[in-house]
Motif scaffolding. Sequence first.
Motif, mmCIF file in Angstrom:
data_model
loop_
_atom_site.group_PDB
_atom_site.id
_atom_site.type_symbol
_atom_site.label_atom_id
_atom_site.label_comp_id
_atom_site.label_asym_id
_atom_site.label_seq_id
_atom_site.Cartn_x
_atom_site.Cartn_y
_atom_site.Cartn_z
ATOM 1 N N MET A 179 10.897 0.561 -5.607
ATOM 2 C CA MET A 179 9.539 1.105 -5.696
ATOM 3 C C MET A 179 9.535 2.277 -6.667
ATOM 4 S SD MET A 179 7.294 2.633 -2.609
ATOM 5 C CE MET A 179 5.564 2.474 -2.668
ATOM 6 N N ARG A 180 8.631 2.253 -7.602
ATOM 7 C CA ARG A 180 8.517 3.344 -8.566
ATOM 8 C C ARG A 180 7.831 4.533 -7.909
ATOM 9 N NH1 ARG A 180 5.894 0.532 -13.585
ATOM 10 N NH2 ARG A 180 5.845 2.658 -14.305
ATOM 11 N N THR A 181 8.111 5.691 -8.443
ATOM 12 C CA THR A 181 7.599 6.937 -7.884
ATOM 13 C C THR A 181 6.272 7.315 -8.538
ATOM 14 O OG1 THR A 181 9.875 7.657 -7.604
ATOM 15 C CG2 THR A 181 8.199 9.344 -7.456
ATOM 16 N N ILE A 182 5.419 7.926 -7.752
ATOM 17 C CA ILE A 182 4.164 8.453 -8.302
ATOM 18 C C ILE A 182 4.463 9.824 -8.896
ATOM 19 C CG2 ILE A 182 1.818 9.220 -7.781
ATOM 20 C CD1 ILE A 182 1.769 7.139 -5.538
ATOM 21 N N MET A 183 4.388 9.898 -10.190
ATOM 22 C CA MET A 183 4.650 11.131 -10.920
ATOM 23 C C MET A 183 3.353 11.616 -11.561
ATOM 24 S SD MET A 183 7.870 11.581 -10.409
ATOM 25 C CE MET A 183 8.306 12.827 -11.588
ATOM 26 N N PRO A 184 3.229 12.917 -11.822
ATOM 27 C CA PRO A 184 1.992 13.458 -12.404
ATOM 28 C C PRO A 184 1.587 12.823 -13.726
ATOM 29 C CG PRO A 184 3.358 15.232 -11.587
ATOM 30 C CD PRO A 184 4.184 13.979 -11.493
ATOM 31 N N GLU A 185 2.549 12.331 -14.492
ATOM 32 C CA GLU A 185 2.205 11.751 -15.796
ATOM 33 C C GLU A 185 1.798 10.274 -15.714
ATOM 34 O OE1 GLU A 185 6.587 11.538 -15.134
ATOM 35 O OE2 GLU A 185 5.197 13.215 -15.154
ATOM 36 N N ARG A 186 1.890 9.687 -14.516
ATOM 37 C CA ARG A 186 1.456 8.291 -14.343
ATOM 38 C C ARG A 186 -0.053 8.200 -14.542
ATOM 39 N NH1 ARG A 186 4.592 4.637 -11.086
ATOM 40 N NH2 ARG A 186 3.078 3.173 -11.911
ATOM 41 N N LEU A 187 -0.487 7.104 -15.114
ATOM 42 C CA LEU A 187 -1.922 6.905 -15.335
ATOM 43 C C LEU A 187 -2.617 6.593 -14.014
ATOM 44 C CD1 LEU A 187 -1.859 4.798 -18.613
ATOM 45 C CD2 LEU A 187 -2.312 7.245 -18.360
ATOM 46 N N VAL A 188 -3.800 7.122 -13.851
ATOM 47 C CA VAL A 188 -4.589 6.934 -12.640
ATOM 48 C C VAL A 188 -4.763 5.444 -12.328
ATOM 49 C CG1 VAL A 188 -6.911 7.211 -11.689
ATOM 50 C CG2 VAL A 188 -5.818 9.128 -12.839
ATOM 51 N N ASP A 189 -5.147 4.683 -13.318
ATOM 52 C CA ASP A 189 -5.375 3.251 -13.117
ATOM 53 C C ASP A 189 -4.099 2.537 -12.674
ATOM 54 O OD1 ASP A 189 -7.394 1.095 -13.358
ATOM 55 O OD2 ASP A 189 -5.966 0.313 -14.834
ATOM 56 N N ASP A 190 -2.973 2.896 -13.262
ATOM 57 C CA ASP A 190 -1.693 2.289 -12.881
ATOM 58 C C ASP A 190 -1.351 2.573 -11.423
ATOM 59 O OD1 ASP A 190 -1.428 1.335 -15.449
ATOM 60 O OD2 ASP A 190 0.046 2.844 -16.059
ATOM 61 N N VAL A 191 -1.591 3.799 -10.995
ATOM 62 C CA VAL A 191 -1.298 4.185 -9.606
ATOM 63 C C VAL A 191 -2.166 3.378 -8.649
ATOM 64 C CG1 VAL A 191 -1.426 6.076 -7.923
ATOM 65 C CG2 VAL A 191 -0.464 6.483 -10.195
ATOM 66 N N MET A 192 -3.453 3.296 -8.934
ATOM 67 C CA MET A 192 -4.355 2.566 -8.031
ATOM 68 C C MET A 192 -4.049 1.064 -8.009
ATOM 69 S SD MET A 192 -8.039 4.469 -8.292
ATOM 70 C CE MET A 192 -8.178 4.568 -10.061
ATOM 71 N N ARG A 193 -3.590 0.521 -9.119
ATOM 72 C CA ARG A 193 -3.243 -0.906 -9.158
ATOM 73 C C ARG A 193 -1.926 -1.187 -8.425
ATOM 74 N NH1 ARG A 193 -6.410 -3.940 -12.553
ATOM 75 N NH2 ARG A 193 -7.658 -2.747 -14.019
ATOM 76 N N GLN A 194 -0.933 -0.321 -8.629
ATOM 77 C CA GLN A 194 0.356 -0.555 -7.989
ATOM 78 C C GLN A 194 0.324 -0.229 -6.500
ATOM 79 O OE1 GLN A 194 3.765 0.876 -10.063
ATOM 80 N NE2 GLN A 194 5.153 0.183 -8.489
ATOM 81 N N TRP A 195 -0.433 0.794 -6.136
ATOM 82 C CA TRP A 195 -0.543 1.218 -4.743
ATOM 83 C C TRP A 195 -2.026 1.297 -4.369
ATOM 84 C CZ3 TRP A 195 2.656 4.187 -8.103
ATOM 85 C CH2 TRP A 195 4.032 4.001 -7.912
ATOM 86 N N PRO A 196 -2.671 0.192 -4.037
ATOM 87 C CA PRO A 196 -4.101 0.206 -3.710
ATOM 88 C C PRO A 196 -4.441 1.141 -2.548
ATOM 89 C CG PRO A 196 -3.286 -2.053 -3.847
ATOM 90 C CD PRO A 196 -2.104 -1.148 -3.981
ATOM 91 N N GLU A 197 -3.456 1.448 -1.722
ATOM 92 C CA GLU A 197 -3.686 2.368 -0.600
ATOM 93 C C GLU A 197 -4.080 3.761 -1.087
ATOM 94 O OE1 GLU A 197 -0.578 1.146 -1.383
ATOM 95 O OE2 GLU A 197 -0.533 -0.612 -0.121
ATOM 96 N N THR A 198 -3.739 4.087 -2.327
ATOM 97 C CA THR A 198 -4.053 5.416 -2.857
ATOM 98 C C THR A 198 -5.527 5.574 -3.213
ATOM 99 O OG1 THR A 198 -3.509 4.780 -5.141
ATOM 100 C CG2 THR A 198 -1.717 5.697 -3.792
ATOM 101 N N ILE A 199 -6.240 4.472 -3.338
ATOM 102 C CA ILE A 199 -7.667 4.550 -3.687
ATOM 103 C C ILE A 199 -8.414 5.416 -2.684
ATOM 104 C CG2 ILE A 199 -9.800 3.199 -3.884
ATOM 105 C CD1 ILE A 199 -8.041 0.943 -5.082
ATOM 106 N N ARG A 200 -8.071 5.297 -1.409
ATOM 107 C CA ARG A 200 -8.729 6.090 -0.369
ATOM 108 C C ARG A 200 -8.515 7.583 -0.623
ATOM 109 N NH1 ARG A 200 -12.920 6.596 1.778
ATOM 110 N NH2 ARG A 200 -12.943 4.352 1.761
ATOM 111 N N VAL A 201 -7.351 7.988 -1.113
ATOM 112 C CA VAL A 201 -7.074 9.402 -1.404
ATOM 113 C C VAL A 201 -8.011 9.897 -2.503
ATOM 114 C CG1 VAL A 201 -5.335 11.061 -2.175
ATOM 115 C CG2 VAL A 201 -4.663 9.164 -0.683
ATOM 116 N N PHE A 202 -8.162 9.103 -3.556
ATOM 117 C CA PHE A 202 -9.084 9.490 -4.633
ATOM 118 C C PHE A 202 -10.510 9.642 -4.095
ATOM 119 C CE2 PHE A 202 -5.638 7.623 -7.123
ATOM 120 C CZ PHE A 202 -5.553 8.508 -8.188
#
Length: 66
Positions: free
Chosen positions: A1-24
């Motif tokens: 599993m890749r790590t969520i880092m500050p330089e990751r793109l928002v769209d990439d994070v939401m696509r790889q981890w859809p659970e994060t959409i709720r946080v946004f």
Amino acid sequence: MRTIMPERLVDDVMRQWPETIRVFLDHKFLCVGCPIGCFHSISEACREHQFDLVSFVTLLAAAARA
């Protein structure tokens, strides 16, 4: 599993981890569905929405692990 880092793109994070959409959404980030999400990093989104970067990355990581 890749790590969520500050330089990751928002769209990439939401696509790889859809659970994060709720946080946004819970923190009133306008990133969900935004056409700039594929260009903005997590750090840029936090700066734009005036939210602490470390706290937000921690919340995203917790959501991704859940």
